[in-house]
Design a protein around this motif. Structure first.
Motif, PDB file in Angstrom:
ATOM      1  N   VAL A 177       0.867  -1.183   0.000  1.00  0.00           N
ATOM      2  CA  VAL A 177       0.000   0.000   0.000  1.00  0.00           C
ATOM      3  C   VAL A 177       0.901   1.229   0.000  1.00  0.00           C
ATOM      4  N   ILE A 178       1.966   1.139   0.775  1.00  0.00           N
ATOM      5  CA  ILE A 178       2.926   2.241   0.836  1.00  0.00           C
ATOM      6  C   ILE A 178       4.323   1.658   1.059  1.00  0.00           C
ATOM      7  N   CYS A 179       5.315   2.254   0.405  1.00  0.00           N
ATOM      8  CA  CYS A 179       6.699   1.830   0.629  1.00  0.00           C
ATOM      9  C   CYS A 179       7.446   2.959   1.338  1.00  0.00           C
ATOM     10  N   MET A 180       8.564   2.589   1.997  1.00  0.00           N
ATOM     11  CA  MET A 180       9.313   3.624   2.694  1.00  0.00           C
ATOM     12  C   MET A 180       9.838   4.650   1.685  1.00  0.00           C
ATOM     13  N   GLY A 181       9.686   5.930   2.064  1.00  0.00           N
ATOM     14  CA  GLY A 181      10.125   7.015   1.177  1.00  0.00           C
ATOM     15  C   GLY A 181       8.976   7.626   0.388  1.00  0.00           C
ATOM     16  N   GLU A 182       7.765   7.049   0.499  1.00  0.00           N
ATOM     17  CA  GLU A 182       6.625   7.562  -0.274  1.00  0.00           C
ATOM     18  C   GLU A 182       5.716   8.438   0.593  1.00  0.00           C
ATOM     19  N   ARG A 183       5.069   9.402  -0.061  1.00  0.00           N
ATOM     20  CA  ARG A 183       4.157  10.320   0.649  1.00  0.00           C
ATOM     21  C   ARG A 183       2.856   9.600   0.997  1.00  0.00           C
ATOM     22  N   ILE A 184       2.445   9.691   2.241  1.00  0.00           N
ATOM     23  CA  ILE A 184       1.196   9.040   2.682  1.00  0.00           C
ATOM     24  C   ILE A 184       0.028   9.993   2.406  1.00  0.00           C
ATOM     25  N   SER A 185      -0.905   9.533   1.589  1.00  0.00           N
ATOM     26  CA  SER A 185      -2.038  10.392   1.233  1.00  0.00           C
ATOM     27  C   SER A 185      -3.275  10.038   2.072  1.00  0.00           C
ATOM     28  N   LYS A 186      -4.305  10.897   1.943  1.00  0.00           N
ATOM     29  CA  LYS A 186      -5.592  10.657   2.612  1.00  0.00           C
ATOM     30  C   LYS A 186      -6.170   9.321   2.144  1.00  0.00           C
ATOM     31  N   GLU A 187      -6.046   9.084   0.819  1.00  0.00           N
ATOM     32  CA  GLU A 187      -6.610   7.850   0.236  1.00  0.00           C
ATOM     33  C   GLU A 187      -5.904   6.609   0.808  1.00  0.00           C
ATOM     34  N   ILE A 188      -4.596   6.737   1.001  1.00  0.00           N
ATOM     35  CA  ILE A 188      -3.838   5.594   1.526  1.00  0.00           C
ATOM     36  C   ILE A 188      -4.307   5.261   2.944  1.00  0.00           C
ATOM     37  N   VAL A 189      -4.460   6.298   3.774  1.00  0.00           N
ATOM     38  CA  VAL A 189      -4.899   6.054   5.156  1.00  0.00           C
ATOM     39  C   VAL A 189      -6.304   5.445   5.153  1.00  0.00           C
ATOM     40  N   ALA A 190      -7.190   5.976   4.289  1.00  0.00           N
ATOM     41  CA  ALA A 190      -8.557   5.430   4.214  1.00  0.00           C
ATOM     42  C   ALA A 190      -8.503   3.957   3.787  1.00  0.00           C
ATOM     43  N   TYR A 191      -7.620   3.661   2.856  1.00  0.00           N
ATOM     44  CA  TYR A 191      -7.498   2.281   2.351  1.00  0.00           C
ATOM     45  C   TYR A 191      -6.984   1.344   3.440  1.00  0.00           C
ATOM     46  N   ILE A 192      -5.992   1.819   4.196  1.00  0.00           N
ATOM     47  CA  ILE A 192      -5.456   0.986   5.290  1.00  0.00           C
ATOM     48  C   ILE A 192      -6.567   0.697   6.308  1.00  0.00           C
ATOM     49  N   LYS A 193      -7.390   1.724   6.590  1.00  0.00           N
ATOM     50  CA  LYS A 193      -8.476   1.528   7.570  1.00  0.00           C
ATOM     51  C   LYS A 193      -9.480   0.497   7.055  1.00  0.00           C
ATOM     52  N   LEU A 194      -9.774   0.585   5.779  1.00  0.00           N
ATOM     53  CA  LEU A 194     -10.718  -0.356   5.157  1.00  0.00           C
ATOM     54  C   LEU A 194     -10.167  -1.785   5.222  1.00  0.00           C
ATOM     55  N   LEU A 195      -8.877  -1.905   4.943  1.00  0.00           N
ATOM     56  CA  LEU A 195      -8.240  -3.232   4.991  1.00  0.00           C
ATOM     57  C   LEU A 195      -8.293  -3.788   6.413  1.00  0.00           C
ATOM     58  N   LYS A 196      -8.087  -2.890   7.386  1.00  0.00           N
ATOM     59  CA  LYS A 196      -8.137  -3.345   8.785  1.00  0.00           C
ATOM     60  C   LYS A 196      -9.548  -3.825   9.137  1.00  0.00           C
ATOM     61  N   GLU A 197     -10.548  -3.072   8.688  1.00  0.00           N
ATOM     62  CA  GLU A 197     -11.944  -3.471   8.957  1.00  0.00           C
ATOM     63  C   GLU A 197     -12.251  -4.847   8.384  1.00  0.00           C
ATOM     64  N   GLN A 198     -11.656  -5.117   7.219  1.00  0.00           N
ATOM     65  CA  GLN A 198     -11.912  -6.395   6.543  1.00  0.00           C
ATOM     66  C   GLN A 198     -11.017  -7.512   7.093  1.00  0.00           C
ATOM     67  N   ASN A 199     -10.258  -7.198   8.148  1.00  0.00           N
ATOM     68  CA  ASN A 199      -9.333  -8.172   8.734  1.00  0.00           C
ATOM     69  C   ASN A 199      -8.311  -8.696   7.737  1.00  0.00           C
ATOM     70  N   CYS A 200      -7.907  -7.864   6.789  1.00  0.00           N
ATOM     71  CA  CYS A 200      -6.874  -8.266   5.837  1.00  0.00           C
ATOM     72  C   CYS A 200      -5.553  -8.396   6.576  1.00  0.00           C
ATOM     73  N   GLU A 201      -4.702  -9.242   6.030  1.00  0.00           N
ATOM     74  CA  GLU A 201      -3.391  -9.361   6.652  1.00  0.00           C
ATOM     75  C   GLU A 201      -2.526  -8.205   6.176  1.00  0.00           C
ATOM     76  N   LEU A 202      -1.987  -7.457   7.121  1.00  0.00           N
ATOM     77  CA  LEU A 202      -1.084  -6.360   6.777  1.00  0.00           C
ATOM     78  C   LEU A 202       0.293  -6.710   7.312  1.00  0.00           C
ATOM     79  N   GLN A 203       1.303  -6.512   6.486  1.00  0.00           N
ATOM     80  CA  GLN A 203       2.670  -6.901   6.879  1.00  0.00           C
ATOM     81  C   GLN A 203       3.644  -5.755   6.660  1.00  0.00           C
ATOM     82  N   GLY A 204       4.772  -5.842   7.326  1.00  0.00           N
ATOM     83  CA  GLY A 204       5.891  -4.930   7.043  1.00  0.00           C
ATOM     84  C   GLY A 204       6.058  -3.824   8.066  1.00  0.00           C
TER      85      GLY A 204
END
Ligand SMILES: Cc1ncc(COP(=O)(O)O)c(C=O)c1O
Length: 485
Positions: A443-470
């Protein structure tokens, strides 16, 4: 290329001879053939401890082989159609990193699929290369990333004409294969080195029904997890080279930076013997493996709500060919997530699969399987399906477009970091990677700008119990970003 006598196992033979001579061992390892670790030796048996020795004249030295290890590596290269092979005892992770370090110097651009394994980030940080991400094709119905297309590679080369290398995954975890031949042709026309991650393709050289491999289509280097699908022991992989651009001396030099000076002879012997087996009877073994995988796929496809995908995907975006030994099953039709099916299979049926994501599970079928293993899996899935009330199919979530890279991964890695709450990370530069399954794209790599959309996407993934790594915080309530607090 002249076929060498693949029945030979020079390293294994030398080690057996060493053991037969009952040499008095005043060398490391200090367990001295198991006498120093009796509890484990009693459990494992003394032989594995006798085999666990260190470099010496008759057993050669893995960092600078001139004897039996070199001979075994030559046989390995010959079996894969490569010019040179290097034994690895730190998995394909070490191979991926060595490929990138052999091809790229600090500041060189490398074109890399966004769904590449996390080991590429290590290679990028170590080499100082600059990643240029290329989006893999996405199969929306299955919710997974596939291969890359030749068209998107051409477009990326046009935008980055001085790129040094292109990195390709062959096959993906789920079995999809890009048109590697076309990719190599395009890349070489533009003088790009082609590096191929064959972590999941070590068996493909040994039977005609598999997709083409890196060495078969003229790629420069590949790293192949012999331990995943070709029978050798965990951590043992091989790095292959067939290139006019990268020299064998350069590769050896790179390996000497990171390769242990105490490579395990147990692991290296397992490579020697696994190579012999695949080169001599691999075709027969894989014929049986394919028969089992095909049988199971057909059976699973008769089960209500399940879809074991396979060669019918060929011709869809990002799928030029398919490795049938990846028994991937789309489970959304029975209203479970892949994670739930993985857990049910383990807890209720004593079956452990390789991988699950939101919508799919994947079982590796290999030369070590038999019909009853596959029957157990098919029966368990049939049972789960018959007991399940159909629920609404869970839909994939659209992935936001790749964020802007502000700082190279290497500079980001070495920069000071602070920890901020997820909501406060908008506008900051990521100091770590967040990787989501599905579809296995960061979703994001080190060195990249974190956008509003990225944060919203991470929250959605968390709600769906997706596996997040790294990330340092596995719950992703906080993110590490660049800066000091
Ligand atoms: C695509 C891919 N590349 C590289 C690796 C690293 O391989 P290894 O586990 O042999 O270090 C993996 C591991 O799962 C992988 O999935």
């Amino acid at each position: 290329m002249t076929r060498l006598n693949q029945k030979k196992t020079p390293l294994f033979d030398a080690l057996k001879s060493y053991i037969d001579h009952s040499v008095v061992p005043f060398h490391v390892p200090g367990h001295k053939q198991g006498h120093g670790l009796k509890e484990l030796a009693n459990y494992l048996g003394e032989r594995v401890f006798q085999m666990d020795v260190n470099g010496m004249e008759d057993l050669d030295y893995s960092n600078n082989p001139t004897g039996v290890i070199l001979e075994a590596e030559k046989l390995m290269a010959n079996a894969f159609g490569a010019q040179h092979a290097y034994f690895l005892v730190n998995g394909t992770t070490a191979g991926v990193q060595s490929m990138i370090m052999s091809a790229c110097e600090p500041g060189d651009k490398i074109i890399i699929p966004r769904n590449a394994h996390r080991s590429t980030i290590g290679g990028i940080i170590l080499s100082g290369a600059i990643p240029v991400y290329i989006q893999p094709e996405i199969n929306d119905k299955l919710g997974i990333a596939m291969g890359i297309s030749e068209e998107s590679l051409k477009k990326t080369i046009k935008e980055h004409p001085h790129a040094k290398a292109v990195f390709v995954i062959n096959p993906t975890y789920y079995g999809a294969v890009s048109d590697l031949k076309a990719i190599v042709r395009t890349a070489h026309r533009h003088e790009l080195v082609v590096l191929v991650d064959e972590a999941h393709g070590a068996h493909m050289s040994f039977h005609d029904d598999f997709p083409l491999t890196a060495m078969e289509v003229g790629a420069d280097m590949s790293a192949s997890s012999m331990h995943k699908t070709s029978g050798s022991m965990t951590q043992s992989s091989v790095l292959l080279l067939r290139s006019d651009i990268i020299s064998p001396e350069k590769v050896r030099q790179v390996l000497s930076l990171t390769h242990t000076t105490s490579a395990s002879y147990v692991l290296m012997c397992s490579l020697d013997v696994a190579r012999k087996q695949m080169a001599t009877i691999g075709d027969q073994l894989l014929e049986e493996t394919l028969g089992l995988a095909r049988w199971a796929r057909d059976e699973i496809n008769t089960i209500d709500g399940l879809y074991a995908f396979g060669k019918e995907l060929i011709g869809t975006p990002g799928c030029h060919d398919f490795d049938e030994t990846k028994l991937s099953v789309h489970v959304a039709g029975i209203g479970y997530t892949g994670y739930q099916i993985e857990s049910l299979l383990r807890k209720e049926y004593n079956i452990q699969i390789e991988l699950s994501d939101m919508h799919n599970i994947m079982a590796i079928v290999s030369i070590g399987d038999n019909k009853s293993n596959l029957e157990a899996l098919v029966n368990a899935l049939r049972d789960i399906s018959s007991k399940t009330e159909r629920a609404a199919v869970i839909h994939s979530i659209a992935i936001p477009k790749s964020p802007e890279m502000i700082v190279s991964p290497r500079n980001a890695f070495y920069s000071p970091k602070k920890v901020v709450a997820l909501d406060d990370s908008i506008g900051e530069i990521a100091g770590e990677m967040v990787m989501a399954y599905p579809p296995g794209i960061p979703v994001i790599c080190m060195g990249e700008r974190i956008s509003k959309e990225i944060v919203a996407y991470i929250k959605l993934l968390k709600e769906q119990n997706c596996e997040l790594q790294g990330m340092a915080d596995p719950l992703v309530n906080h993110l590490r970003v660049l800066g000091t607090s």
